[in-house]
Design a protein around this motif. Structure first.
Motif, PDB file in Angstrom:
ATOM      1  N   ILE A  47      86.883  43.870   0.229  1.00 40.98           N
ATOM      2  CA  ILE A  47      87.928  44.209   1.198  1.00 40.98           C
ATOM      3  C   ILE A  47      87.395  45.254   2.174  1.00 40.98           C
ATOM      4  O   ILE A  47      87.629  45.177   3.380  1.00 40.98           O
ATOM      5  CB  ILE A  47      89.194  44.728   0.461  1.00 40.98           C
ATOM      6  N   TYR A  48      86.638  46.214   1.644  1.00 46.21           N
ATOM      7  CA  TYR A  48      86.083  47.281   2.487  1.00 46.21           C
ATOM      8  C   TYR A  48      85.178  46.691   3.572  1.00 46.21           C
ATOM      9  O   TYR A  48      85.299  47.030   4.751  1.00 46.21           O
ATOM     10  CB  TYR A  48      85.308  48.255   1.603  1.00 46.21           C
ATOM     11  N   THR A  49      84.272  45.781   3.176  1.00 48.51           N
ATOM     12  CA  THR A  49      83.362  45.203   4.168  1.00 48.51           C
ATOM     13  C   THR A  49      84.123  44.312   5.143  1.00 48.51           C
ATOM     14  O   THR A  49      83.785  44.229   6.316  1.00 48.51           O
ATOM     15  CB  THR A  49      82.237  44.398   3.497  1.00 48.51           C
ATOM     16  N   MET A  50      85.178  43.651   4.638  1.00 49.67           N
ATOM     17  CA  MET A  50      85.974  42.819   5.553  1.00 49.67           C
ATOM     18  C   MET A  50      86.655  43.678   6.612  1.00 49.67           C
ATOM     19  O   MET A  50      86.739  43.297   7.776  1.00 49.67           O
ATOM     20  CB  MET A  50      87.027  42.030   4.765  1.00 49.67           C
ATOM     21  N   HIS A  51      87.130  44.868   6.186  1.00 47.52           N
ATOM     22  CA  HIS A  51      87.792  45.759   7.142  1.00 47.52           C
ATOM     23  C   HIS A  51      86.822  46.277   8.190  1.00 47.52           C
ATOM     24  O   HIS A  51      87.217  46.615   9.299  1.00 47.52           O
ATOM     25  CB  HIS A  51      88.433  46.944   6.399  1.00 47.52           C
ATOM     26  N   LYS A  52      85.548  46.347   7.819  1.00 48.89           N
ATOM     27  CA  LYS A  52      84.554  46.838   8.779  1.00 48.89           C
ATOM     28  C   LYS A  52      84.267  45.804   9.856  1.00 48.89           C
ATOM     29  O   LYS A  52      83.850  46.134  10.952  1.00 48.89           O
ATOM     30  CB  LYS A  52      83.262  47.214   8.041  1.00 48.89           C
ATOM     31  N   GLY A  53      84.476  44.521   9.519  1.00 49.87           N
ATOM     32  CA  GLY A  53      84.220  43.451  10.481  1.00 49.87           C
ATOM     33  C   GLY A  53      85.190  43.514  11.655  1.00 49.87           C
ATOM     34  O   GLY A  53      86.169  44.257  11.645  1.00 49.87           O
ATOM     35  N   ALA A  58      93.619  38.546   7.798  1.00 53.19           N
ATOM     36  CA  ALA A  58      94.717  39.251   7.131  1.00 53.19           C
ATOM     37  C   ALA A  58      95.153  38.531   5.859  1.00 53.19           C
ATOM     38  O   ALA A  58      95.441  39.164   4.843  1.00 53.19           O
ATOM     39  CB  ALA A  58      95.900  39.389   8.083  1.00 53.19           C
ATOM     40  N   PHE A  59      95.173  37.205   5.925  1.00 54.74           N
ATOM     41  CA  PHE A  59      95.627  36.466   4.747  1.00 54.74           C
ATOM     42  C   PHE A  59      94.663  36.644   3.587  1.00 54.74           C
ATOM     43  O   PHE A  59      95.071  36.852   2.443  1.00 54.74           O
ATOM     44  CB  PHE A  59      95.765  34.972   5.091  1.00 54.74           C
ATOM     45  N   LEU A  60      93.354  36.587   3.895  1.00 48.07           N
ATOM     46  CA  LEU A  60      92.350  36.708   2.841  1.00 48.07           C
ATOM     47  C   LEU A  60      92.408  38.096   2.194  1.00 48.07           C
ATOM     48  O   LEU A  60      92.324  38.230   0.972  1.00 48.07           O
ATOM     49  CB  LEU A  60      90.962  36.443   3.438  1.00 48.07           C
ATOM     50  N   VAL A  61      92.593  39.127   3.037  1.00 48.21           N
ATOM     51  CA  VAL A  61      92.699  40.485   2.507  1.00 48.21           C
ATOM     52  C   VAL A  61      93.891  40.577   1.557  1.00 48.21           C
ATOM     53  O   VAL A  61      93.801  41.097   0.449  1.00 48.21           O
ATOM     54  CB  VAL A  61      92.850  41.508   3.662  1.00 48.21           C
ATOM     55  N   ALA A  63      95.296  38.129  -0.045  1.00 49.70           N
ATOM     56  CA  ALA A  63      95.028  37.331  -1.246  1.00 49.70           C
ATOM     57  C   ALA A  63      94.174  38.133  -2.223  1.00 49.70           C
ATOM     58  O   ALA A  63      94.449  38.165  -3.433  1.00 49.70           O
ATOM     59  CB  ALA A  63      94.321  36.027  -0.867  1.00 49.70           C
ATOM     60  N   PHE A  64      93.154  38.804  -1.709  1.00 48.81           N
ATOM     61  CA  PHE A  64      92.294  39.616  -2.576  1.00 48.81           C
ATOM     62  C   PHE A  64      93.109  40.723  -3.239  1.00 48.81           C
ATOM     63  O   PHE A  64      92.947  41.004  -4.424  1.00 48.81           O
ATOM     64  CB  PHE A  64      91.151  40.229  -1.762  1.00 48.81           C
ATOM     65  N   LYS A  65      93.989  41.350  -2.467  1.00 48.37           N
ATOM     66  CA  LYS A  65      94.814  42.415  -3.043  1.00 48.37           C
ATOM     67  C   LYS A  65      95.725  41.861  -4.136  1.00 48.37           C
ATOM     68  O   LYS A  65      95.951  42.516  -5.159  1.00 48.37           O
ATOM     69  CB  LYS A  65      95.639  43.105  -1.942  1.00 48.37           C
ATOM     70  N   GLY A  66      96.226  40.647  -3.925  1.00 50.47           N
ATOM     71  CA  GLY A  66      97.045  40.008  -4.959  1.00 50.47           C
ATOM     72  C   GLY A  66      96.260  39.777  -6.230  1.00 50.47           C
ATOM     73  O   GLY A  66      96.745  40.037  -7.337  1.00 50.47           O
ATOM     74  N   VAL A  67      95.006  39.321  -6.073  1.00 55.61           N
ATOM     75  CA  VAL A  67      94.164  39.081  -7.243  1.00 55.61           C
ATOM     76  C   VAL A  67      93.946  40.387  -8.006  1.00 55.61           C
ATOM     77  O   VAL A  67      94.035  40.427  -9.238  1.00 55.61           O
ATOM     78  CB  VAL A  67      92.804  38.472  -6.808  1.00 55.61           C
ATOM     79  N   VAL A  68      93.699  41.477  -7.270  1.00 57.06           N
ATOM     80  CA  VAL A  68      93.489  42.765  -7.928  1.00 57.06           C
ATOM     81  C   VAL A  68      94.735  43.180  -8.717  1.00 57.06           C
ATOM     82  O   VAL A  68      94.631  43.686  -9.836  1.00 57.06           O
ATOM     83  CB  VAL A  68      93.114  43.841  -6.890  1.00 57.06           C
ATOM     84  N   CYS A  69      95.916  42.925  -8.139  1.00 61.27           N
ATOM     85  CA  CYS A  69      97.161  43.258  -8.851  1.00 61.27           C
ATOM     86  C   CYS A  69      97.256  42.487 -10.160  1.00 61.27           C
ATOM     87  O   CYS A  69      97.617  43.050 -11.202  1.00 61.27           O
ATOM     88  CB  CYS A  69      98.373  42.933  -7.980  1.00 61.27           C
TER      89      CYS A  69
END
Lengths: 151, 225
Positions: A47-53, A58-61, A63-69
């Motif tokens: 997520i950190y590297t995606m935010h740097k791009g 937004a959807f992928l971010v 989704a990743f946050k959902g997986v972490v939850c």
């Protein structure tokens, strides 16, 4: 009745777990918790590297946050069920703990939806607020010393 | 009733035994922890509500990117992973202490409780360092130097919630360490041996695991998402 403890006024039965079985279970759970944590960290860094791009998807971010939850809930399950031995207790006991916790489903949903609705309302009816919190003037000043405690 | 030791259907509510097959103190510890879960839940959910009501929020990876003795190196998530692993390991040593208590092995109980205390102190040390570092950067209750992720100036909500919630969790760790130290002294003096059971260690263990459990969620809410 087998194996009563003489000095406790209440009568409870000990769970008999042999040492080898116990060690194996604790080892397995420790490894599981560590591996899940490492996966969470990997996703966090993704997520950190995606935010740097330039334009993070937004959807992928999300989704990743959902997986972490979900992974966090898995960790919570293993800690409570194995380390705290709730999984070994009588079903009625488990239910008196788990059923009240169901309140969290409402608690989380209601309050997050409420927060989201408040944001939408403010953006609709307070254009100044919206401008202040979404539009960047020039580039952000590094570490601005700002006074406005309230927004 | 499949979990009961007796093979035949046990009538738990017929009297003469604890219907939950748990000692009173342990049942009450569970209910205390459940209520404490709601306290922490309320804190974290209020944080979520405020975050959902904000158009933007500081990016945790830009706030928590320091590591002791690493100077200004950009190391997002590194220090907090260390803290997380310290708590997991101290949770494991606590499990081993409780198990040693089951076996009535005083020496092992003392040993594992000791390592649990060390883990707790290490975690508190890490948190003290992180707070000091953030304070030096200008963050405190009512002060937030970190801009929002979209570049706008952030409100103080971020640091208020961060210091309140990690502080409340740190207070739990601190009291857990104190409880563990008392357990260590009592075990060492042979109090539990004379009592004939190590149920106190089990209750302290439940509390300690709960502290670890809460950290899992604090870690999620503040550092990962």
């Amino acid at each position: 009745m087998e194996h009563q403890q003489v000095l406790i006024p209440e009568v409870t039965f000990q769970h008999h777990t042999d040492d080898a079985d116990f060690k194996r279970r604790v080892k397995k759970t420790t490894i599981l918790l560590s591996v899940i944590t490492l996966i969470e960290l990997a996703i966090g860094l993704t997520i950190y590297t995606m935010h740097k791009g330039e334009h993070p998807n937004a959807f992928l971010v999300l989704a990743f946050k959902g997986v972490v939850c979900i992974l966090t809930l898995a960790k919570a399950y293993y800690i409570v069920s194995v380390f705290m031995h709730l999984g070994d207790e009588i079903r009625n006991m488990i239910m008196t703990i788990i059923v009240p916790l169901m309140l969290f489903v409402w608690f989380i949903a209601a309050f997050l939806i409420d927060g989201n609705s408040y944001r939408n309302l403010r953006n609709d009816y307070d254009p100044h607020y919206k401008q202040q919190t979404t539009e960047t003037k020039a580039k952000p000043v590094e570490e601005p010393e700002h006074k406005s405690g309230k927004e | 009733m499949s979990t009961s030791v007796t093979a035949t259907q046990t009538k738990w509510w017929n009297g003469g035994k604890s219907p939950f097959n748990l000692e009173y103190g342990k049942v009450m510890m569970w209910y205390f922890l459940m209520s404490d879960a709601f306290t922490f839940g309320a804190f974290l959910i209020s944080y979520g509500t405020v975050r959902f009501s904000s158009n933007s929020w500081p990016d945790p990876n830009h706030v928590f990117n320091a590591f002791p003795l690493a100077g200004h190196a950009n190391l997002p998530l590194a220090f907090v992973s260390l803290m997380t692993f310290i708590l997991i390991i101290s949770s494991v040593t606590m499990v081993l202490a409780v198990h040693a208590g089951h076996n009535g092995d005083k020496k092992a109980v003392v040993k594992w409780i000791f390592w649990t205390i060390i883990g707790g102190l290490a975690f508190l040390g890490c948190q003290a360092w992180e707070w000091t570092h953030l304070h030096e950067e200008g963050a405190w209750w009512g002060r937030n130097p970190f801009p929002n992720a979209n570049g706008t100036a952030a409100s103080t909500n971020f640091s208020n919630f961060f210091f309140t919630i990690t502080g409340f969790h740190g207070f739990h760790v601190f009291s857990g360490v104190i409880i563990n130290i008392i357990m260590l002294i009592m075990a060492q003096k042979g109090v539990f041996e004379r009592k004939g059971h190590y149920l106190m260690i089990e209750k302290a263990g439940l509390y300690w695991h709960f502290v670890d459990l809460v950290w899992v969620f604090v870690f999620l809410c503040f550092y990962l998402i």
